[in-house]
Design a protein around this motif. Structure first.
Motif, PDB file in Angstrom:
ATOM      1  N   ILE A  17      39.297  45.945  56.011  1.00  0.00           N
ATOM      2  CA  ILE A  17      39.759  46.537  54.746  1.00  0.00           C
ATOM      3  C   ILE A  17      41.248  46.844  54.835  1.00  0.00           C
ATOM      4  CG2 ILE A  17      39.624  48.599  53.279  1.00  0.00           C
ATOM      5  CD1 ILE A  17      36.554  48.585  53.903  1.00  0.00           C
ATOM      6  N   ALA A  18      41.677  47.405  55.959  1.00  0.00           N
ATOM      7  CA  ALA A  18      43.103  47.714  56.126  1.00  0.00           C
ATOM      8  C   ALA A  18      43.944  46.443  56.052  1.00  0.00           C
ATOM      9  CB  ALA A  18      43.333  48.422  57.461  1.00  0.00           C
ATOM     10  N   ALA A  19      43.450  45.360  56.638  1.00  0.00           N
ATOM     11  CA  ALA A  19      44.210  44.099  56.665  1.00  0.00           C
ATOM     12  C   ALA A  19      44.230  43.399  55.313  1.00  0.00           C
ATOM     13  CB  ALA A  19      43.617  43.167  57.724  1.00  0.00           C
ATOM     14  N   SER A  20      43.112  43.467  54.580  1.00  0.00           N
ATOM     15  CA  SER A  20      43.007  42.693  53.335  1.00  0.00           C
ATOM     16  C   SER A  20      43.274  43.513  52.087  1.00  0.00           C
ATOM     17  CB  SER A  20      41.605  42.072  53.227  1.00  0.00           C
ATOM     18  OG  SER A  20      40.631  43.101  53.040  1.00  0.00           O
ATOM     19  N   GLY A  21      43.099  44.817  52.151  1.00  0.00           N
ATOM     20  CA  GLY A  21      43.259  45.644  50.964  1.00  0.00           C
ATOM     21  C   GLY A  21      42.119  45.501  49.979  1.00  0.00           C
ATOM     22  N   SER A  22      40.966  45.015  50.479  1.00  0.00           N
ATOM     23  CA  SER A  22      39.852  44.736  49.580  1.00  0.00           C
ATOM     24  C   SER A  22      38.528  44.790  50.332  1.00  0.00           C
ATOM     25  CB  SER A  22      40.042  43.335  48.979  1.00  0.00           C
ATOM     26  OG  SER A  22      38.848  42.824  48.441  1.00  0.00           O
ATOM     27  N   ILE A  23      37.552  45.503  49.759  1.00  0.00           N
ATOM     28  CA  ILE A  23      36.209  45.496  50.350  1.00  0.00           C
ATOM     29  C   ILE A  23      35.612  44.104  50.230  1.00  0.00           C
ATOM     30  CG2 ILE A  23      33.856  46.396  50.151  1.00  0.00           C
ATOM     31  CD1 ILE A  23      35.059  49.075  49.293  1.00  0.00           C
ATOM     32  N   THR A  24      35.826  43.451  49.099  1.00  0.00           N
ATOM     33  CA  THR A  24      35.289  42.105  48.889  1.00  0.00           C
ATOM     34  C   THR A  24      35.814  41.134  49.946  1.00  0.00           C
ATOM     35  OG1 THR A  24      35.128  42.499  46.503  1.00  0.00           O
ATOM     36  CG2 THR A  24      35.105  40.194  47.229  1.00  0.00           C
ATOM     37  N   ALA A  25      37.126  41.121  50.150  1.00  0.00           N
ATOM     38  CA  ALA A  25      37.724  40.214  51.135  1.00  0.00           C
ATOM     39  C   ALA A  25      37.286  40.584  52.543  1.00  0.00           C
ATOM     40  CB  ALA A  25      39.242  40.240  51.022  1.00  0.00           C
ATOM     41  N   ALA A  26      37.207  41.880  52.837  1.00  0.00           N
ATOM     42  CA  ALA A  26      36.785  42.323  54.162  1.00  0.00           C
ATOM     43  C   ALA A  26      35.352  41.874  54.437  1.00  0.00           C
ATOM     44  CB  ALA A  26      36.900  43.838  54.270  1.00  0.00           C
ATOM     45  N   ALA A  27      34.479  42.047  53.458  1.00  0.00           N
ATOM     46  CA  ALA A  27      33.081  41.625  53.618  1.00  0.00           C
ATOM     47  C   ALA A  27      33.004  40.122  53.865  1.00  0.00           C
ATOM     48  CB  ALA A  27      32.280  42.000  52.371  1.00  0.00           C
ATOM     49  N   LYS A  28      33.759  39.360  53.098  1.00  0.00           N
ATOM     50  CA  LYS A  28      33.767  37.901  53.257  1.00  0.00           C
ATOM     51  C   LYS A  28      34.268  37.525  54.650  1.00  0.00           C
ATOM     52  CE  LYS A  28      35.407  33.676  51.087  1.00  0.00           C
ATOM     53  NZ  LYS A  28      36.210  33.086  50.021  1.00  0.00           N
ATOM     54  N   ASP A  29      35.341  38.154  55.101  1.00  0.00           N
ATOM     55  CA  ASP A  29      35.898  37.863  56.429  1.00  0.00           C
ATOM     56  C   ASP A  29      34.889  38.143  57.537  1.00  0.00           C
ATOM     57  OD1 ASP A  29      38.288  37.163  55.248  1.00  0.00           O
ATOM     58  OD2 ASP A  29      39.326  39.033  55.777  1.00  0.00           O
ATOM     59  N   LEU A  30      34.039  39.151  57.331  1.00  0.00           N
ATOM     60  CA  LEU A  30      33.071  39.545  58.353  1.00  0.00           C
ATOM     61  C   LEU A  30      31.702  38.906  58.159  1.00  0.00           C
ATOM     62  CD1 LEU A  30      33.993  43.327  58.601  1.00  0.00           C
ATOM     63  CD2 LEU A  30      34.614  41.497  60.191  1.00  0.00           C
ATOM     64  N   GLY A  31      31.558  38.089  57.113  1.00  0.00           N
ATOM     65  CA  GLY A  31      30.287  37.404  56.866  1.00  0.00           C
ATOM     66  C   GLY A  31      29.172  38.334  56.403  1.00  0.00           C
ATOM     67  N   MET A  32      29.533  39.384  55.667  1.00  0.00           N
ATOM     68  CA  MET A  32      28.498  40.277  55.134  1.00  0.00           C
ATOM     69  C   MET A  32      28.619  40.334  53.622  1.00  0.00           C
ATOM     70  SD  MET A  32      29.736  44.244  55.909  1.00  0.00           S
ATOM     71  CE  MET A  32      29.903  44.052  57.650  1.00  0.00           C
ATOM     72  N   SER A  33      27.564  40.784  52.986  1.00  0.00           N
ATOM     73  CA  SER A  33      27.586  40.876  51.528  1.00  0.00           C
ATOM     74  C   SER A  33      28.499  42.024  51.094  1.00  0.00           C
ATOM     75  CB  SER A  33      26.171  41.125  50.987  1.00  0.00           C
ATOM     76  OG  SER A  33      25.722  42.431  51.321  1.00  0.00           O
ATOM     77  N   TYR A  34      29.000  41.923  49.883  1.00  0.00           N
ATOM     78  CA  TYR A  34      29.812  43.005  49.337  1.00  0.00           C
ATOM     79  C   TYR A  34      28.989  44.283  49.295  1.00  0.00           C
ATOM     80  CZ  TYR A  34      32.115  46.099  46.073  1.00  0.00           C
ATOM     81  OH  TYR A  34      32.683  47.206  45.500  1.00  0.00           O
ATOM     82  N   ARG A  35      27.726  44.166  48.893  1.00  0.00           N
ATOM     83  CA  ARG A  35      26.862  45.348  48.794  1.00  0.00           C
ATOM     84  C   ARG A  35      26.732  46.051  50.141  1.00  0.00           C
ATOM     85  NH1 ARG A  35      23.368  48.486  46.366  1.00  0.00           N
ATOM     86  NH2 ARG A  35      21.324  48.954  47.239  1.00  0.00           N
TER      87      ARG A  35
END
Length: 109
Positions: A17-35
């Motif tokens: 989240i700190a790197a991307s500024g987005s929960i959506t992008a962070a979730a995608k980067d980590l291979g998890m759902s946004y939820r």
């Protein structure tokens, strides 16, 4: 905070989240759902004395998400504990390896 489990997954999420500024992008980067990411953030925000992640609404890019000072401190402390544990375990990791068929209890017969 007492009773709050913070492990490598949540710390990785906070760093993403700190790197991307987005929960959506962070979730995608980590291979998890946004939820899943949102639920983890929500749990951490409710369990600590104050929020670890904050959302900023609006703006040209639609807002964003950032770590609060507490969130950054949680990540820093966790990584420091991780480094300390690795240093403390280094001697055990370097422990001598037994030869094949070596006995631990007395001389071989």
């Amino acid at each position: 905070a007492p009773g709050v489990a913070v492990g490598p997954g949540k710390i990785d999420l906070l760093e993403a989240i700190a790197a991307s500024g987005s929960i959506t992008a962070a979730a995608k980067d980590l291979g998890m759902s946004y939820r899943r990411a949102w639920l983890l953030v929500d749990t951490m925000n409710r369990c600590f004395a104050s929020a670890v992640v904050t959302a900023e609404a609006g703006g040209v890019r639609g807002g964003g998400t950032a770590l609060t000072p507490l969130g950054a401190e949680v990540v820093r402390r966790y990584r420091n504990i991780e480094k300390s544990a690795a240093t403390a375990a280094a001697a055990d990791i370097r422990a001598p390896t037994l030869r094949p068929h070596a006995r631990l209890n007395g001389p071989a017969l």
